[in-house]
Enzyme design. Sequence first.
Site, mmCIF file in Angstrom:
data_model
loop_
_atom_site.group_PDB
_atom_site.id
_atom_site.type_symbol
_atom_site.label_atom_id
_atom_site.label_comp_id
_atom_site.label_asym_id
_atom_site.label_seq_id
_atom_site.Cartn_x
_atom_site.Cartn_y
_atom_site.Cartn_z
ATOM 1 N N PHE A 174 0.851 -1.187 0.000
ATOM 2 C CA PHE A 174 0.000 0.000 0.000
ATOM 3 C C PHE A 174 0.887 1.236 0.000
ATOM 4 C CE2 PHE A 174 -4.492 1.276 0.831
ATOM 5 C CZ PHE A 174 -5.100 0.239 0.168
ATOM 6 N N GLN A 204 -6.839 15.080 3.357
ATOM 7 C CA GLN A 204 -6.213 14.169 2.401
ATOM 8 C C GLN A 204 -6.991 14.071 1.089
ATOM 9 O OE1 GLN A 204 -5.851 9.618 3.021
ATOM 10 N NE2 GLN A 204 -3.779 10.420 2.940
ATOM 11 N N HIS A 255 -7.261 11.861 -2.213
ATOM 12 C CA HIS A 255 -6.890 10.557 -2.765
ATOM 13 C C HIS A 255 -6.704 10.761 -4.262
ATOM 14 C CE1 HIS A 255 -7.083 6.365 -3.906
ATOM 15 N NE2 HIS A 255 -7.151 5.992 -2.642
ATOM 16 N N LEU A 260 -14.534 6.280 -5.046
ATOM 17 C CA LEU A 260 -13.129 5.915 -4.912
ATOM 18 C C LEU A 260 -12.765 4.693 -5.742
ATOM 19 C CD1 LEU A 260 -10.511 6.372 -3.076
ATOM 20 C CD2 LEU A 260 -11.372 4.417 -1.810
ATOM 21 N N GLU A 298 -6.716 2.283 -3.741
ATOM 22 C CA GLU A 298 -5.276 2.186 -3.948
ATOM 23 C C GLU A 298 -4.867 0.739 -4.261
ATOM 24 O OE1 GLU A 298 -3.209 5.017 -1.470
ATOM 25 O OE2 GLU A 298 -1.955 3.376 -0.762
ATOM 26 N N ARG A 344 -0.124 9.534 -0.884
ATOM 27 C CA ARG A 344 -1.265 10.174 -1.545
ATOM 28 C C ARG A 344 -1.076 11.668 -1.760
ATOM 29 N NH1 ARG A 344 -6.048 6.844 1.644
ATOM 30 N NH2 ARG A 344 -5.591 4.911 0.558
ATOM 31 N N HIS A 395 -10.733 12.850 0.606
ATOM 32 C CA HIS A 395 -10.955 11.486 1.060
ATOM 33 C C HIS A 395 -10.982 11.327 2.573
ATOM 34 C CE1 HIS A 395 -10.976 7.182 0.792
ATOM 35 N NE2 HIS A 395 -9.788 7.043 1.323
ATOM 36 N N ARG A 439 -2.118 10.799 6.224
ATOM 37 C CA ARG A 439 -2.346 9.407 6.646
ATOM 38 C C ARG A 439 -1.888 8.444 5.560
ATOM 39 N NH1 ARG A 439 -6.867 5.415 5.811
ATOM 40 N NH2 ARG A 439 -7.631 6.836 4.215
HETATM 41 C C1 FAD Z 1 -14.635 5.106 0.036
HETATM 42 C C2 FAD Z 1 -13.694 4.929 1.194
HETATM 43 C C3 FAD Z 1 -12.781 3.893 1.202
HETATM 44 C C4 FAD Z 1 -11.895 3.743 2.264
HETATM 45 N N1 FAD Z 1 -11.017 2.699 2.244
HETATM 46 C C5 FAD Z 1 -10.191 2.521 3.305
HETATM 47 C C6 FAD Z 1 -9.302 1.395 3.338
HETATM 48 O O1 FAD Z 1 -9.280 0.549 2.440
HETATM 49 N N2 FAD Z 1 -8.483 1.266 4.416
HETATM 50 C C7 FAD Z 1 -8.488 2.158 5.454
HETATM 51 O O2 FAD Z 1 -7.719 1.970 6.397
HETATM 52 N N3 FAD Z 1 -9.336 3.215 5.448
HETATM 53 C C8 FAD Z 1 -10.186 3.409 4.406
HETATM 54 N N4 FAD Z 1 -11.046 4.480 4.417
HETATM 55 C C9 FAD Z 1 -11.148 5.314 5.625
HETATM 56 C C10 FAD Z 1 -11.943 4.584 6.697
HETATM 57 O O3 FAD Z 1 -12.902 3.752 6.109
HETATM 58 C C11 FAD Z 1 -12.666 5.550 7.634
HETATM 59 O O4 FAD Z 1 -11.776 6.511 8.123
HETATM 60 C C12 FAD Z 1 -13.263 4.800 8.828
HETATM 61 O O5 FAD Z 1 -14.035 3.716 8.395
HETATM 62 C C13 FAD Z 1 -14.093 5.720 9.708
HETATM 63 O O6 FAD Z 1 -14.760 4.947 10.669
HETATM 64 P P1 FAD Z 1 -15.535 5.637 11.869
HETATM 65 O O7 FAD Z 1 -16.108 4.564 12.704
HETATM 66 O O8 FAD Z 1 -14.654 6.637 12.516
HETATM 67 O O9 FAD Z 1 -16.717 6.470 11.166
HETATM 68 P P2 FAD Z 1 -17.902 6.020 10.197
HETATM 69 O O10 FAD Z 1 -17.797 4.643 9.708
HETATM 70 O O11 FAD Z 1 -18.026 7.124 9.214
HETATM 71 O O12 FAD Z 1 -19.168 6.051 11.164
HETATM 72 C C14 FAD Z 1 -19.705 7.254 11.679
HETATM 73 C C15 FAD Z 1 -20.955 6.944 12.471
HETATM 74 O O13 FAD Z 1 -21.388 8.110 13.157
HETATM 75 C C16 FAD Z 1 -22.787 8.262 13.037
HETATM 76 N N5 FAD Z 1 -23.101 9.688 13.185
HETATM 77 C C17 FAD Z 1 -22.480 10.732 12.593
HETATM 78 N N6 FAD Z 1 -23.060 11.892 12.988
HETATM 79 C C18 FAD Z 1 -24.045 11.553 13.842
HETATM 80 C C19 FAD Z 1 -25.007 12.306 14.586
HETATM 81 N N7 FAD Z 1 -25.077 13.644 14.521
HETATM 82 N N8 FAD Z 1 -25.887 11.626 15.350
HETATM 83 C C20 FAD Z 1 -25.869 10.277 15.414
HETATM 84 N N9 FAD Z 1 -24.981 9.524 14.741
HETATM 85 C C21 FAD Z 1 -24.080 10.166 13.975
HETATM 86 C C22 FAD Z 1 -23.108 7.672 11.676
HETATM 87 O O14 FAD Z 1 -24.450 7.270 11.615
HETATM 88 C C23 FAD Z 1 -22.147 6.486 11.625
HETATM 89 O O15 FAD Z 1 -22.722 5.373 12.253
HETATM 90 C C24 FAD Z 1 -11.935 4.655 3.351
HETATM 91 C C25 FAD Z 1 -12.851 5.696 3.349
HETATM 92 C C26 FAD Z 1 -13.710 5.847 2.259
HETATM 93 C C27 FAD Z 1 -14.641 7.036 2.276
#
Ligand code: FAD
Length: 577
Positions: free
Chosen positions: A113, A227, A229, A239, A242, A282, A350, A385
Amino acid sequence: MIDVLIVGGGGAGLRAAVAVAETDPALKVAVVSKVYPMRSHTVSAEGGAAAVIGLDDTLDEHCYDTISGGDWLCDQDAVEAFVAEAPAELIRLEHWGCPWSRERDGRVAVRPFGGMKKMRTWYAADKTGFHLLHTLFQTTLKYQDILRYDEWFVTKLLVDDGRVHGVVAVELRTGRIETVHARTVILATGGCGRVFPFTTNAAIKTGDGMALAYREGAPLKDMEFVQYHPTGLPFTGILITEAARAEGGWLLNKDGYRYLQDYDLGTPTPTPKLRSMELGPRDRLSQAFVHEQRKGRTVDTPHGPVVHLDLRHLGEGRIEARIPFVRELCRSYQNLDPATDLIPVRPVVHYMMGGVHTDLNGATPIAGLFAAGETACVSINGANRLGSNSLPEILVFGRRAGIAAAEFAREHREPQPAVAGAQGEDERRRLLRARERHEGGERIAGLRERMQHTLEEAAGIYRTGGVLAKAADTLADLRERAEYARVEDDSGPFNTELISLQELRGMLEIAQTIVACALNRQESRGAHQRTDHTARDDATYLAHSLVHRAPDGTPSVGLLPVTITRWPPGERVYGRD
Ligand SMILES: Cc1cc2nc3c(=O)[nH]c(=O)nc-3n(C[C@H](O)[C@H](O)[C@H](O)COP(=O)(O)OP(=O)(O)OC[C@H]3O[C@@H](n4cnc5c(N)ncnc54)[C@H](O)[C@@H]3O)c2cc1C
């Protein structure tokens, strides 16, 4: 009274919920999520999750890649904890049912990666996030006592005398507004890519948790580091992982030339090895795109200039086996087949390196308030990152925040319900007022668009002081105008207008912090590139930006030293092997 209330049902939130339930089954845990948990953005992660597993790899090498990739802005004690705990987290996930892809001999398969010098990215084909989130979700179901508020939107944190007391939330289905009392709250609300117009981030990624914490006095950290991408589909911003380049994809300019060989991607020699150049970090790849565009070597399309990602030489078999989702996305959203066609791509917002300032256990300066996942800044990502570090981050720090919150809940007395009750009632009245019809003002969508374009222009891949200062004025003006935005829906159930308005007001405050931090940092580092201050300046800025909300509501930026343990600042060097 809830003991640990988790806002967010994504990877960080669900991991925290399991950690609390495992630490003390007697504690009352609740997960509030504005969407059904399986719809959280974690589900869309494709490429994989990094953790040391190979015999040729070491924890120190993963630390070093992360720290140099982050341009020495990571807190090294946080990186060391992260790297040490990541392998156990991924193995634990396997025991809970995550189907990691395997080599023929049964070992866990890993792929290279960007910015990682060793192969340490575990994956489940190219649907890693789906499998990871599903595994966590089904694991939470084992614990009957985890209370779920699905499709509830949190609008306010209740804080009194420096201690959190709970939240106010709206049930989307009915419009009911409720005060939920809690001893501790963990914010796990994800990132805020939606402050920009062109992003891979789901529409729900509006940074609500950052705004909630910031408004109550918790500082945000390193908000200027956004960031890009390098490979998003031009119209949708979807997306292309990568992993497509890790499997051997090439980036070509309009002449069919692998242009990255002309750029300094941080390699010790001017010409990087052809094999690895597409896997540069990136930030550098996105910057190279801008230079190609300026040289007139990108391809114009109705959705902006693009370069091409070429996977054709990988062959249909490998594409199907290793990156089937890439093919599916290209077919559905771009009407092409990567086995035979070039994929048009351009840089796309991203990930947010910045977020709510926390310590290694997710604790914020507000007692009882924790944050984990993309909404938090611990910080392990520094100025940039590395891909595949975020999924293990949400596991490692989701767990840590869960354990720390459980301990806090056990050790501290219940907060006074009367104070939270009064604050909750104020918030209820505010929301009811916000829901009244108001036909004079501007449309929410128009204000949002203006904010997004202001940010793209000022805080995109390259920035300058003058444009940033102008953007700060525009955002202040937009914030005022948002107070009088037009509201046409005064109903309770599924009032998406009310929710959009809350999200917009939060995003405007976050946008202001991004611009304020970018203006204050007069150097170039990682994803923050100032054309008027092109060098990295360790003497002044080997420090985090810490932004507080001043009493008049404006952002006030200071600096906080970076924790250096074993890796003194050096040049960013890639592609040594
Ligand atoms: C398309 C894409 C591909 C990616 N691929 C990778 C990868 O291959 N490898 C990697 O390491 N990272 C990757 N990332 C980054 C990584 O996926 C994210 O940074 C990570 O999953 C974030 O997880 P989280 O639990 O912090 O937030 P999220 O999964 O975004 O969850 C946020 C939660 O908060 C809740 N929420 C938000 N606001 C409120 C509110 N006001 N009231 C109640 N609930 C709320 C939402 O409902 C949700 O349940 C990718 C990101 C994207 C966008």
